[in-house]
Design a protein around this motif. Structure first.
Motif, PDB file in Angstrom:
ATOM      1  N   VAL A   6      -5.761  -7.224  -1.004  1.00 42.91           N
ATOM      2  CA  VAL A   6      -5.726  -7.904   0.286  1.00 42.91           C
ATOM      3  C   VAL A   6      -6.279  -9.315   0.159  1.00 42.91           C
ATOM      4  N   THR A   7      -5.519 -10.282   0.669  1.00 40.29           N
ATOM      5  CA  THR A   7      -5.954 -11.670   0.720  1.00 40.29           C
ATOM      6  C   THR A   7      -6.148 -12.081   2.167  1.00 40.29           C
ATOM      7  N   CYS A   8      -7.361 -12.491   2.507  1.00 42.25           N
ATOM      8  CA  CYS A   8      -7.653 -13.006   3.847  1.00 42.25           C
ATOM      9  C   CYS A   8      -7.540 -14.526   3.807  1.00 42.25           C
ATOM     10  N   ILE A   9      -6.770 -15.096   4.710  1.00 39.91           N
ATOM     11  CA  ILE A   9      -6.553 -16.546   4.668  1.00 39.91           C
ATOM     12  C   ILE A   9      -7.748 -17.322   5.221  1.00 39.91           C
ATOM     13  N   GLY A  10      -8.723 -16.611   5.816  1.00 41.62           N
ATOM     14  CA  GLY A  10      -9.914 -17.279   6.296  1.00 41.62           C
ATOM     15  C   GLY A  10      -9.665 -18.120   7.534  1.00 41.62           C
ATOM     16  N   GLY A  11     -10.625 -18.991   7.854  1.00 44.96           N
ATOM     17  CA  GLY A  11     -10.492 -19.828   9.036  1.00 44.96           C
ATOM     18  C   GLY A  11     -11.491 -19.445  10.109  1.00 44.96           C
ATOM     19  N   ILE A  12     -11.200 -19.835  11.329  1.00 41.81           N
ATOM     20  CA  ILE A  12     -12.072 -19.553  12.470  1.00 41.81           C
ATOM     21  C   ILE A  12     -11.734 -18.174  13.018  1.00 41.81           C
ATOM     22  N   TYR A  13     -12.764 -17.338  13.176  1.00 39.63           N
ATOM     23  CA  TYR A  13     -12.533 -15.981  13.675  1.00 39.63           C
ATOM     24  C   TYR A  13     -12.538 -15.978  15.191  1.00 39.63           C
ATOM     25  N   ARG A  14     -11.529 -15.290  15.781  1.00 39.07           N
ATOM     26  CA  ARG A  14     -11.438 -15.147  17.235  1.00 39.07           C
ATOM     27  C   ARG A  14     -11.472 -13.659  17.570  1.00 39.07           C
ATOM     28  N   ALA A  15     -12.527 -13.243  18.284  1.00 39.17           N
ATOM     29  CA  ALA A  15     -12.726 -11.825  18.561  1.00 39.17           C
ATOM     30  C   ALA A  15     -11.644 -11.249  19.460  1.00 39.17           C
ATOM     31  N   GLU A  16     -11.138 -12.046  20.422  1.00 36.80           N
ATOM     32  CA  GLU A  16     -10.147 -11.529  21.374  1.00 36.80           C
ATOM     33  C   GLU A  16      -8.886 -11.032  20.684  1.00 36.80           C
ATOM     34  N   THR A  17      -8.558 -11.631  19.537  1.00 33.46           N
ATOM     35  CA  THR A  17      -7.361 -11.211  18.809  1.00 33.46           C
ATOM     36  C   THR A  17      -7.716 -10.585  17.456  1.00 33.46           C
ATOM     37  N   SER A  41      -1.001  -8.823  14.904  1.00 31.56           N
ATOM     38  CA  SER A  41      -0.517  -7.954  15.971  1.00 31.56           C
ATOM     39  C   SER A  41      -0.986  -6.521  15.746  1.00 31.56           C
ATOM     40  N   THR A  42      -1.050  -5.751  16.819  1.00 31.67           N
ATOM     41  CA  THR A  42      -1.450  -4.351  16.689  1.00 31.67           C
ATOM     42  C   THR A  42      -0.361  -3.526  16.005  1.00 31.67           C
ATOM     43  N   THR A  43       0.884  -3.968  16.076  1.00 32.99           N
ATOM     44  CA  THR A  43       1.946  -3.277  15.339  1.00 32.99           C
ATOM     45  C   THR A  43       1.778  -3.500  13.843  1.00 32.99           C
ATOM     46  N   ALA A  44       1.384  -4.709  13.452  1.00 30.41           N
ATOM     47  CA  ALA A  44       1.105  -4.982  12.039  1.00 30.41           C
ATOM     48  C   ALA A  44      -0.053  -4.126  11.544  1.00 30.41           C
ATOM     49  N   LEU A  45      -1.032  -3.878  12.421  1.00 34.36           N
ATOM     50  CA  LEU A  45      -2.147  -3.003  12.051  1.00 34.36           C
ATOM     51  C   LEU A  45      -1.649  -1.591  11.743  1.00 34.36           C
ATOM     52  N   VAL A  46      -0.706  -1.097  12.532  1.00 32.45           N
ATOM     53  CA  VAL A  46      -0.164   0.237  12.282  1.00 32.45           C
ATOM     54  C   VAL A  46       0.626   0.241  10.976  1.00 32.45           C
ATOM     55  N   VAL A 105      -7.497  -7.490  22.254  1.00 37.98           N
ATOM     56  CA  VAL A 105      -6.952  -6.610  21.222  1.00 37.98           C
ATOM     57  C   VAL A 105      -7.316  -5.156  21.491  1.00 37.98           C
ATOM     58  N   GLU A 106      -8.488  -4.902  22.120  1.00 35.66           N
ATOM     59  CA  GLU A 106      -8.874  -3.523  22.423  1.00 35.66           C
ATOM     60  C   GLU A 106      -7.864  -2.853  23.344  1.00 35.66           C
ATOM     61  N   LEU A 107      -7.295  -3.651  24.265  1.00 35.85           N
ATOM     62  CA  LEU A 107      -6.306  -3.126  25.199  1.00 35.85           C
ATOM     63  C   LEU A 107      -4.957  -2.964  24.513  1.00 35.85           C
ATOM     64  N   ARG A 108      -4.583  -3.957  23.703  1.00 27.63           N
ATOM     65  CA  ARG A 108      -3.281  -3.904  23.043  1.00 27.63           C
ATOM     66  C   ARG A 108      -3.174  -2.735  22.082  1.00 27.63           C
ATOM     67  N   VAL A 133      -1.178  -7.720   0.052  1.00 30.69           N
ATOM     68  CA  VAL A 133      -1.064  -8.074   1.471  1.00 30.69           C
ATOM     69  C   VAL A 133      -1.830  -9.363   1.758  1.00 30.69           C
ATOM     70  N   ILE A 134      -1.168 -10.280   2.424  1.00 28.65           N
ATOM     71  CA  ILE A 134      -1.764 -11.541   2.869  1.00 28.65           C
ATOM     72  C   ILE A 134      -1.808 -11.498   4.386  1.00 28.65           C
ATOM     73  N   THR A 135      -2.973 -11.738   4.974  1.00 31.38           N
ATOM     74  CA  THR A 135      -3.091 -11.542   6.416  1.00 31.38           C
ATOM     75  C   THR A 135      -4.143 -12.437   7.042  1.00 31.38           C
ATOM     76  N   ASN A 136      -4.027 -12.626   8.355  1.00 30.68           N
ATOM     77  CA  ASN A 136      -5.081 -13.286   9.140  1.00 30.68           C
ATOM     78  C   ASN A 136      -5.743 -12.289  10.078  1.00 30.68           C
ATOM     79  N   SER A 137      -5.476 -10.996   9.873  1.00 29.47           N
ATOM     80  CA  SER A 137      -5.987  -9.944  10.751  1.00 29.47           C
ATOM     81  C   SER A 137      -7.242  -9.291  10.185  1.00 29.47           C
ATOM     82  N   PHE A 138      -8.326  -9.329  10.941  1.00 30.52           N
ATOM     83  CA  PHE A 138      -9.562  -8.654  10.537  1.00 30.52           C
ATOM     84  C   PHE A 138      -9.339  -7.143  10.464  1.00 30.52           C
TER      85      PHE A 138
END
Length: 255
Positions: free
Chosen positions: A139-150, A101-106, A68-71, A120-125
């Motif tokens: 903001v609602t976080c759907i929770g789950g397993i966190y993956r740092a790469e994304t 996605s990084t576009t969703a972040l923007v 994600v740092e690169l994207r 807003v409902i999201t799976n994005s940290f």
């Protein structure tokens, strides 16, 4: 510095940081960006790295996820145009689903700037961090397993929680977009999250820059007839125009 020495230096940088931009490596090693691209091409041929537009990263698993740092550093202006167009589609007091996605972040960043009252409902940290302190956003976080790469939450818990939510609009991206196979993803669990977001929204919007078109990834997100609108930064080619003739699918080119 010899090519072999540059290759070792590049690998060391990638091992330390996970990814790097061509421009940064050029400055670091004191050579042209074209020289760095040739070095990266050789390293990719040796199966040591994976190249992407503007940079490279170490492949840590079979999913070949671009960090994600690169994207975040790719196509910044294009993402801003797409995001601005999407925010214009969001009304006051509407509920919105945003993927990781990084576009969703923007989009989230521009929503904050707009001061629109939204849910807003999201799976994005990253989206959570961007809108978490915003007075006009719930903001609602759907929770789950966190993956740092994304920088995202996924897995069975995330999917189960998401299936209990609905929204006025969903804005999701994809790894690839094909006129026959529709939007697809490199990661199965992300594809399922994105598919569920589309299924649980009244208006289904795909956000994709021009590099996604005419490519295919392993996991299906949706078919084109399950999408209401594609927001992109460049117009589709003749094959797409022919395929969309008579279709209800709208393509918006963000200027």
């Amino acid at each position: 510095m010899l090519a072999l020495e540059r290759g070792e230096a590049i690998l060391k940088t990638l091992e330390e940081n996970g990814s790097a931009m061509v421009s940064d490596l050029s400055v670091q090693l004191g050579v042209t960006e074209e020289t760095i691209r040739r070095d990266l091409e050789k390293l990719e041929g040796l199966k040591k790295i994976r190249r992407v537009h503007g940079g490279a990263y170490l492949v840590k698993d079979m999913e070949q996820t671009v960090p994600v740092e690169l994207r975040r550093r790719f196509f910044v202006e294009e993402k801003k145009r797409i995001a601005a167009r999407c925010v214009g589609m969001i009304g006051e007091r509407e509920s919105v689903m945003l993927d990781c996605s990084t576009t969703a972040l923007v989009i989230a960043q521009k929503l904050r700037e707009s001061k629109k009252s939204v849910s807003v409902i999201t799976n994005s940290f990253d989206v959570i961090q961007t809108l978490g302190g915003c007075d006009t956003a719930t903001v609602t976080c759907i929770g789950g397993i966190y993956r740092a790469e994304t920088a995202s939450f996924r897995g069975h818990m995330a999917l189960a929680n998401l299936e209990t939510h609905y929204a006025d609009k969903a804005f999701v991206s994809c790894t690839s977009l094909h006129v026959r196979f529709g939007p697809t993803d490199h990661i199965e669990s992300e594809a399922r999250i994105r598919a569920t977001m589309l299924e649980h929204a009244q208006m289904r919007v795909l956000i994709a820059d021009y590099t996604k078109f005419n490519t295919v990834s392993p996991y299906k997100i949706a078919s084109l007839d399950q999408i209401d609108c594609i927001v992109t930064d460049n117009g589709p080619d003749e094959e797409w125009l022919a395929a969309l003739s008579g279709s209800d699918l709208q393509v918006i080119v963000a200027k």
